[in-house]
Design a protein around this motif. Structure first.
Motif, PDB file in Angstrom:
ATOM      1  N   GLY A 197       0.791  -1.220   0.000  1.00 30.56           N
ATOM      2  CA  GLY A 197       0.000   0.000   0.000  1.00 30.56           C
ATOM      3  C   GLY A 197       0.819   1.264   0.000  1.00 30.56           C
ATOM      4  O   GLY A 197       0.308   2.335   0.351  1.00 30.56           O
ATOM      5  N   VAL A 198       2.108   1.157  -0.390  1.00 34.64           N
ATOM      6  CA  VAL A 198       2.961   2.345  -0.389  1.00 34.64           C
ATOM      7  C   VAL A 198       2.430   3.382  -1.371  1.00 34.64           C
ATOM      8  O   VAL A 198       1.960   3.055  -2.457  1.00 34.64           O
ATOM      9  CB  VAL A 198       4.418   1.957  -0.732  1.00 34.64           C
ATOM     10  N   LEU A 199       2.469   4.642  -0.962  1.00 34.02           N
ATOM     11  CA  LEU A 199       1.945   5.709  -1.806  1.00 34.02           C
ATOM     12  C   LEU A 199       2.841   5.947  -3.009  1.00 34.02           C
ATOM     13  O   LEU A 199       4.060   5.828  -2.926  1.00 34.02           O
ATOM     14  CB  LEU A 199       1.811   7.000  -0.981  1.00 34.02           C
ATOM     15  N   GLN A 200       2.224   6.273  -4.132  1.00 31.99           N
ATOM     16  CA  GLN A 200       2.973   6.569  -5.339  1.00 31.99           C
ATOM     17  C   GLN A 200       2.174   7.554  -6.190  1.00 31.99           C
ATOM     18  O   GLN A 200       0.958   7.650  -6.062  1.00 31.99           O
ATOM     19  CB  GLN A 200       3.255   5.299  -6.143  1.00 31.99           C
ATOM     20  N   PRO A 201       2.846   8.305  -7.052  1.00 32.81           N
ATOM     21  CA  PRO A 201       2.123   9.272  -7.879  1.00 32.81           C
ATOM     22  C   PRO A 201       1.166   8.590  -8.850  1.00 32.81           C
ATOM     23  O   PRO A 201       1.456   7.507  -9.366  1.00 32.81           O
ATOM     24  CB  PRO A 201       3.238  10.004  -8.634  1.00 32.81           C
ATOM     25  N   ASN A 202       0.029   9.211  -9.070  1.00 35.60           N
ATOM     26  CA  ASN A 202      -0.997   8.672  -9.991  1.00 35.60           C
ATOM     27  C   ASN A 202      -1.371   7.244  -9.622  1.00 35.60           C
ATOM     28  O   ASN A 202      -1.431   6.353 -10.466  1.00 35.60           O
ATOM     29  CB  ASN A 202      -0.502   8.731 -11.446  1.00 35.60           C
ATOM     30  N   GLY A 203      -1.591   7.026  -8.326  1.00 38.10           N
ATOM     31  CA  GLY A 203      -1.853   5.671  -7.847  1.00 38.10           C
ATOM     32  C   GLY A 203      -3.132   5.057  -8.377  1.00 38.10           C
ATOM     33  O   GLY A 203      -3.319   3.855  -8.274  1.00 38.10           O
ATOM     34  N   THR A 204      -4.027   5.859  -8.918  1.00 42.54           N
ATOM     35  CA  THR A 204      -5.287   5.324  -9.431  1.00 42.54           C
ATOM     36  C   THR A 204      -5.267   5.125 -10.943  1.00 42.54           C
ATOM     37  O   THR A 204      -6.244   4.605 -11.503  1.00 42.54           O
ATOM     38  CB  THR A 204      -6.447   6.256  -9.063  1.00 42.54           C
ATOM     39  N   ASN A 205      -4.203   5.523 -11.614  1.00 46.73           N
ATOM     40  CA  ASN A 205      -4.097   5.366 -13.068  1.00 46.73           C
ATOM     41  C   ASN A 205      -3.362   4.069 -13.383  1.00 46.73           C
ATOM     42  O   ASN A 205      -2.144   3.986 -13.269  1.00 46.73           O
ATOM     43  CB  ASN A 205      -3.351   6.551 -13.686  1.00 46.73           C
ATOM     44  N   VAL A 206      -4.098   3.047 -13.759  1.00 46.02           N
ATOM     45  CA  VAL A 206      -3.503   1.745 -14.027  1.00 46.02           C
ATOM     46  C   VAL A 206      -3.709   1.382 -15.491  1.00 46.02           C
ATOM     47  O   VAL A 206      -4.607   1.904 -16.167  1.00 46.02           O
ATOM     48  CB  VAL A 206      -4.115   0.650 -13.131  1.00 46.02           C
ATOM     49  N   ILE A 207      -2.860   0.480 -15.981  1.00 46.76           N
ATOM     50  CA  ILE A 207      -2.963  -0.020 -17.351  1.00 46.76           C
ATOM     51  C   ILE A 207      -3.779  -1.306 -17.315  1.00 46.76           C
ATOM     52  O   ILE A 207      -3.349  -2.301 -16.708  1.00 46.76           O
ATOM     53  CB  ILE A 207      -1.569  -0.260 -17.945  1.00 46.76           C
ATOM     54  N   ALA A 208      -4.955  -1.300 -17.931  1.00 48.00           N
ATOM     55  CA  ALA A 208      -5.887  -2.424 -17.829  1.00 48.00           C
ATOM     56  C   ALA A 208      -5.271  -3.727 -18.332  1.00 48.00           C
ATOM     57  O   ALA A 208      -5.451  -4.791 -17.722  1.00 48.00           O
ATOM     58  CB  ALA A 208      -7.173  -2.107 -18.604  1.00 48.00           C
ATOM     59  N   VAL A 209      -4.534  -3.652 -19.449  1.00 48.01           N
ATOM     60  CA  VAL A 209      -3.936  -4.870 -20.013  1.00 48.01           C
ATOM     61  C   VAL A 209      -2.930  -5.469 -19.044  1.00 48.01           C
ATOM     62  O   VAL A 209      -2.875  -6.697 -18.851  1.00 48.01           O
ATOM     63  CB  VAL A 209      -3.278  -4.562 -21.370  1.00 48.01           C
ATOM     64  N   GLU A 210      -2.116  -4.624 -18.404  1.00 47.97           N
ATOM     65  CA  GLU A 210      -1.129  -5.119 -17.446  1.00 47.97           C
ATOM     66  C   GLU A 210      -1.808  -5.753 -16.235  1.00 47.97           C
ATOM     67  O   GLU A 210      -1.315  -6.745 -15.680  1.00 47.97           O
ATOM     68  CB  GLU A 210      -0.220  -3.971 -16.991  1.00 47.97           C
ATOM     69  N   VAL A 211      -2.928  -5.178 -15.836  1.00 48.45           N
ATOM     70  CA  VAL A 211      -3.672  -5.752 -14.718  1.00 48.45           C
ATOM     71  C   VAL A 211      -4.197  -7.138 -15.081  1.00 48.45           C
ATOM     72  O   VAL A 211      -4.144  -8.078 -14.273  1.00 48.45           O
ATOM     73  CB  VAL A 211      -4.830  -4.823 -14.301  1.00 48.45           C
ATOM     74  N   LEU A 212      -4.704  -7.282 -16.308  1.00 47.19           N
ATOM     75  CA  LEU A 212      -5.190  -8.594 -16.766  1.00 47.19           C
ATOM     76  C   LEU A 212      -4.044  -9.594 -16.860  1.00 47.19           C
ATOM     77  O   LEU A 212      -4.218 -10.781 -16.536  1.00 47.19           O
ATOM     78  CB  LEU A 212      -5.885  -8.452 -18.123  1.00 47.19           C
ATOM     79  N   TYR A 213      -2.877  -9.145 -17.296  1.00 43.25           N
ATOM     80  CA  TYR A 213      -1.708 -10.021 -17.324  1.00 43.25           C
ATOM     81  C   TYR A 213      -1.354 -10.494 -15.919  1.00 43.25           C
ATOM     82  O   TYR A 213      -0.806 -11.593 -15.737  1.00 43.25           O
ATOM     83  CB  TYR A 213      -0.510  -9.293 -17.928  1.00 43.25           C
ATOM     84  N   GLY A 214      -1.650  -9.674 -14.934  1.00 37.06           N
ATOM     85  CA  GLY A 214      -1.308 -10.031 -13.559  1.00 37.06           C
ATOM     86  C   GLY A 214      -2.112 -11.188 -13.007  1.00 37.06           C
ATOM     87  O   GLY A 214      -1.702 -11.813 -12.027  1.00 37.06           O
TER      88      GLY A 214
END
Length: 380
Positions: A197-214
């Protein structure tokens, strides 16, 4: 009539090779109990190899030496160094169990090998000394052997509640090892764990394809593997053992990824599958230890969510001191699920009778229910 008979005979001839191929494939699925009969008169080295391969699959609640060979091949494909560490860990723990005179059925079933394998893999992943650091082999052997002592001691305790030891030894030993060495140890340094849960810039902007690969990577992360090709091979090994268990693995990884998205965990956790593997284990635990029904299917989804959220919480807690949460979340969740009472407890299989989910679905629960009915009738 003669023509009709000839046609039927020709169709039977064509069907025979297909039937033989199907029968051969079926022999490679499930627990492959026929292999144990064939290994009784074989040299000890061959028996040890089969025991070790069964131990590899015990990590994913399976018991199939061919699936173990595929998983081991996937580890060598991803990293020969990691493959070597995993092989050494499972051999060290299995041989220690043999020397200690542990129960032969447990040894041959691989129950004393998988914790040692997981410890060795995680030691390699967290080591900051790089690959082919030969000094690491010494603590790998010692820590893998230690898992056998913990497994044996916990078995005598948990057997009273018909609970599996699971990966309690692995989770305990790897935490103790990392605490003993520390990040700056001159001989065995390691990378400190980063909280998910470490904070990072633009934490809500994710790449959908990369998430599906995960999602498939979450299955590979059970063996600390973050490469897509080897992860798919590991998933194929699960399918070979039990398609139903593989479906639970993917479903649980997807649920874990969804839980990670809802908590805005780091992108690295989402993309690498780290958010999904505890959910996969939690879902597979219910799918493996409970007979399949719509009730237990929903129950497995709930277990995946609980495992995923518990993993995020434990990761944030232990990450403050640089320690990983490992698979504590899924292990504790599965143990709690097996302790449940009420209507769901009726679907739980006795630990000694648990096999492939398809086998449990077809015969396991029916035989167990019949046995309980006879026992109740005799008491009455």
């Amino acid at each position: 009539m003669q023509t009709k008979t000839e046609v039927e005979e020709a169709s039977r001839r064509r069907a025979r090779p297909c039937r033989r191929v199907l029968d051969t494939l079926l022999l490679c699925t499930g627990d492959m109990e026929h292999v144990d009969e064939q290994m009784k008169e074989k040299p000890f080295v061959l028996q040890l190899a089969v025991w070790g391969l069964r131990g590899v699959t015990r990590v994913i609640l399976a018991n199939n030496p061919l699936s173990g060979a595929l998983i081991l091949a996937a580890l060598y494909w991803a990293s020969p160094w990691q493959g070597l560490l995993g092989t050494l860990g499972i051999l060290a723990s299995t041989l220690t169990a043999v020397i200690m005179g542990q129960d032969s059925a447990e040894v041959s079933g691989g129950l004393h090998g998988f914790n040692g394998m997981l410890v060795s893999l995680l030691m390699g992943v967290f080591s900051s000394a790089g690959d082919w650091y030969w000094w690491l082999l010494l603590p790998v052997c010692l820590c893998s052997a230690t898992c056998v002592f913990l497994y044996s001691g916990l078995t005598s305790l948990l057997v009273h509640w018909d609970l599996p030891v699971a990966v309690f030894p692995f989770n305990t030993v790897i935490i103790l090892y990392l605490l003993c060495t520390g990040p700056n140890n001159p001989y065995f340094p390691h990378h400190p764990a980063v909280p998910p849960g470490v904070l990072q810039p633009n934490g809500t902007n994710v790449i959908a394809v990369e998430v599906l690969y995960g999602i498939p990577l979450g299955v590979g992360q059970i063996f600390a593997c973050d490469a897509m090709g080897p992860s798919l091979l590991i998933l194929g090994a699960v399918v070979l053992y039990s398609p139903l268990l593989a479906a639970h693995a993917l479903l649980g990884s997807a649920v874990g990824t969804l839980a990670g998205l809802s908590m805005a965990v780091s992108h690295a956790s989402l993309y690498s599958g780290l958010s999904g593997f505890n959910g996969a284990l939690g879902c597979m635990a219910v799918g493996g230890f409970f007979t399949f029904s719509w009730t237990t299917h929903l129950f497995s989804i709930a277990s995946a969510f609980l495992s995923a959220y518990a993993d995020i919480a434990l990761g944030n807690l232990l990450g403050t001191v640089g320690l990983p949460a490992c698979s504590w979340a899924a292990t504790l969740t599965a143990t709690l699920m097996l302790l449940l009472t009420g209507s769901l407890a009726a679907y739980s299989m006795p630990i000694e009778k648990v096999k492939a989910p398809e086998h449990n679905l077809n015969s396991g629960r029916r035989q167990w229910t019949a046995g309980n009915t006879l026992e109740r009738d005799s008491i009455v």
